[in-house]
Design a protein around this motif. Structure first.
Motif, PDB file in Angstrom:
ATOM      1  N   VAL A 112      -4.720   1.483  -8.984  1.00  0.00           N
ATOM      2  CA  VAL A 112      -4.520   0.024  -9.069  1.00  0.00           C
ATOM      3  C   VAL A 112      -5.896  -0.617  -8.967  1.00  0.00           C
ATOM      4  O   VAL A 112      -6.417  -0.836  -7.875  1.00  0.00           O
ATOM      5  CB  VAL A 112      -3.599  -0.488  -7.944  1.00  0.00           C
ATOM      6  N   THR A 113      -6.516  -0.896 -10.079  1.00  0.00           N
ATOM      7  CA  THR A 113      -7.878  -1.428 -10.067  1.00  0.00           C
ATOM      8  C   THR A 113      -7.951  -2.725 -10.859  1.00  0.00           C
ATOM      9  O   THR A 113      -7.319  -2.875 -11.898  1.00  0.00           O
ATOM     10  CB  THR A 113      -8.865  -0.415 -10.681  1.00  0.00           C
ATOM     11  N   ALA A 131      -4.514  -6.202  -7.463  1.00  0.00           N
ATOM     12  CA  ALA A 131      -5.547  -5.751  -6.541  1.00  0.00           C
ATOM     13  C   ALA A 131      -6.183  -6.937  -5.818  1.00  0.00           C
ATOM     14  O   ALA A 131      -6.412  -6.890  -4.601  1.00  0.00           O
ATOM     15  CB  ALA A 131      -6.610  -4.953  -7.290  1.00  0.00           C
ATOM     16  N   LEU A 143       0.831  -1.208   0.000  1.00  0.00           N
ATOM     17  CA  LEU A 143       0.000   0.000   0.000  1.00  0.00           C
ATOM     18  C   LEU A 143       0.869   1.263   0.000  1.00  0.00           C
ATOM     19  O   LEU A 143       0.561   2.233  -0.698  1.00  0.00           O
ATOM     20  CB  LEU A 143      -0.920   0.002   1.219  1.00  0.00           C
ATOM     21  N   TYR A 200       2.386   1.731  -3.552  1.00  0.00           N
ATOM     22  CA  TYR A 200       1.407   2.218  -4.527  1.00  0.00           C
ATOM     23  C   TYR A 200       1.029   3.670  -4.241  1.00  0.00           C
ATOM     24  O   TYR A 200       0.799   4.451  -5.172  1.00  0.00           O
ATOM     25  CB  TYR A 200       0.168   1.320  -4.527  1.00  0.00           C
ATOM     26  N   LEU A 216      -6.643   1.441  -3.243  1.00  0.00           N
ATOM     27  CA  LEU A 216      -6.067   0.994  -4.510  1.00  0.00           C
ATOM     28  C   LEU A 216      -6.700   1.730  -5.685  1.00  0.00           C
ATOM     29  O   LEU A 216      -6.015   2.077  -6.658  1.00  0.00           O
ATOM     30  CB  LEU A 216      -6.246  -0.519  -4.664  1.00  0.00           C
ATOM     31  N   ARG A 261      -9.624  -1.617  -1.013  1.00  0.00           N
ATOM     32  CA  ARG A 261     -10.189  -1.421  -2.353  1.00  0.00           C
ATOM     33  C   ARG A 261     -10.262   0.064  -2.705  1.00  0.00           C
ATOM     34  O   ARG A 261      -9.899   0.475  -3.816  1.00  0.00           O
ATOM     35  CB  ARG A 261     -11.574  -2.053  -2.406  1.00  0.00           C
ATOM     36  N   TYR A 319      -5.173   4.976  -5.921  1.00  0.00           N
ATOM     37  CA  TYR A 319      -3.778   4.883  -6.381  1.00  0.00           C
ATOM     38  C   TYR A 319      -3.681   4.440  -7.837  1.00  0.00           C
ATOM     39  O   TYR A 319      -2.584   4.304  -8.386  1.00  0.00           O
ATOM     40  CB  TYR A 319      -3.002   3.889  -5.518  1.00  0.00           C
TER      41      TYR A 319
END
Length: 289
Positions: free
Chosen positions: A67-68, A73, A18, A21, A62, A59, A65
């Protein structure tokens, strides 16, 4: 929060990811805190692994950030779900060191496990008789009740490999194969067990021969773990006289990944390794007749 309020291996791994990211997204902790309506202090504790992370918070972070979806993820969400998951081994926790619990947790999560062992057969390949004999030979006195628990846990760890839950590659130095450190019958049983284990599709066993020379002295025993579909080393454990150390720094991981590659290159191929083990096993049986 993690047991005892201390970071666990899982919570540290999640927190580190985390943080990486967040930094890649060029966000500070205050901005991240706004995403989940929390304080910067909570983001700091999440990133250090000192508090558990809710899946919804992971979630949301991310997504913020960038990141999906995808495997990255999903893997982090699984870490959040499992950060407080009670592993099968915790019923024996009173008899196990905290660092050993970390090692078992890494094994339990891993998709790839690589191990170099220059002293004894790897724990993931030991028979119960061999494990009992090795435990009894420890420098420290181990009470019978604790010894029994340790052996039970060691056998339990092998389920991960036996059920095909991870790809496992072991490199064993030839003296372990050729020279029994324990009772000859126990050694023969152990050799036969290693041969059978090597037939599994998810297991690769190689022997580093005497002729490899100084390569065997590159490093002491270690295990390297990957947690993704790609075998990138993401954690390493080192055994020592008083416990197990977990390495997670990027430079350390690179060094041990390279060391394993050098050891693997110098080792006999799996088929040649199996022939060597069979030859030693036949020879040992011949000496008893």
């Amino acid at each position: 929060m993690p047991a005892g309020g201390k970071p666990t291996v899982r919570s540290r791994r999640l927190g580190t990811a985390l943080r990486q990211y967040r930094q890649a997204a060029q966000m500070d902790q205050a901005q991240a805190a706004e995403v989940i309506a929390a304080s910067p202090a909570k983001i700091s504790r999440m990133e250090s692994g000192h508090v558990s992370c809710r899946v919804i918070d992971v979630r949301l972070l991310l997504t913020a950030y960038g990141v999906t979806g995808g495997e990255r993820a999903a893997r982090l969400e699984e870490l959040a779900k499992g950060s407080n998951r009670r592993g099968w081994w915790l019923e024996h926790a009173a008899h196990l060191r905290a660092d050993y619990l970390d090692h078992i947790s890494l094994e339990d999560d891993a998709t790839y496990i690589r191990e170099w062992q220059p002293v004894t057969f790897p724990g993931l390949l030991q028979t119960s008789c061999y494990a009992e004999a090795v435990t009894a030979a420890s420098f420290d006195y181990i009470a019978p009740e604790r010894s029994e628990k340790l052996i039970k846990v060691r056998m339990g760890r092998q389920a991960k490999i036996g059920e095909g839950g991870a790809t496992y590659a072991a490199i064993i130095w030839e003296p372990i194969i050729a020279h029994p450190l324990l009772d000859a019958d126990i050694h023969r049983e152990q050799l036969a067990y290693v041969l059978e284990a090597g037939k599994r599709k998810n297991v690769t066993i190689q022997v580093l021969p005497f002729t490899a020379g100084t390569v065997a002295s590159l490093t002491s025993a270690f295990a390297a773990f990957s947690f993704d579909s790609e075998p990138i080393v993401e954690a390493v454990t080192l055994d020592n006289l008083r416990g197990t150390s977990v390495l997670e720094a990027a430079d350390d991981l690179t060094a041990y990944a390279n060391a394993f590659d050098q050891l693997r290159s110098a080792a006999l191929a799996p088929e040649a390794s199996a022939r060597l083990i069979r030859g030693v096993l036949r020879s040992s049986k011949g000496h008893t007749t």
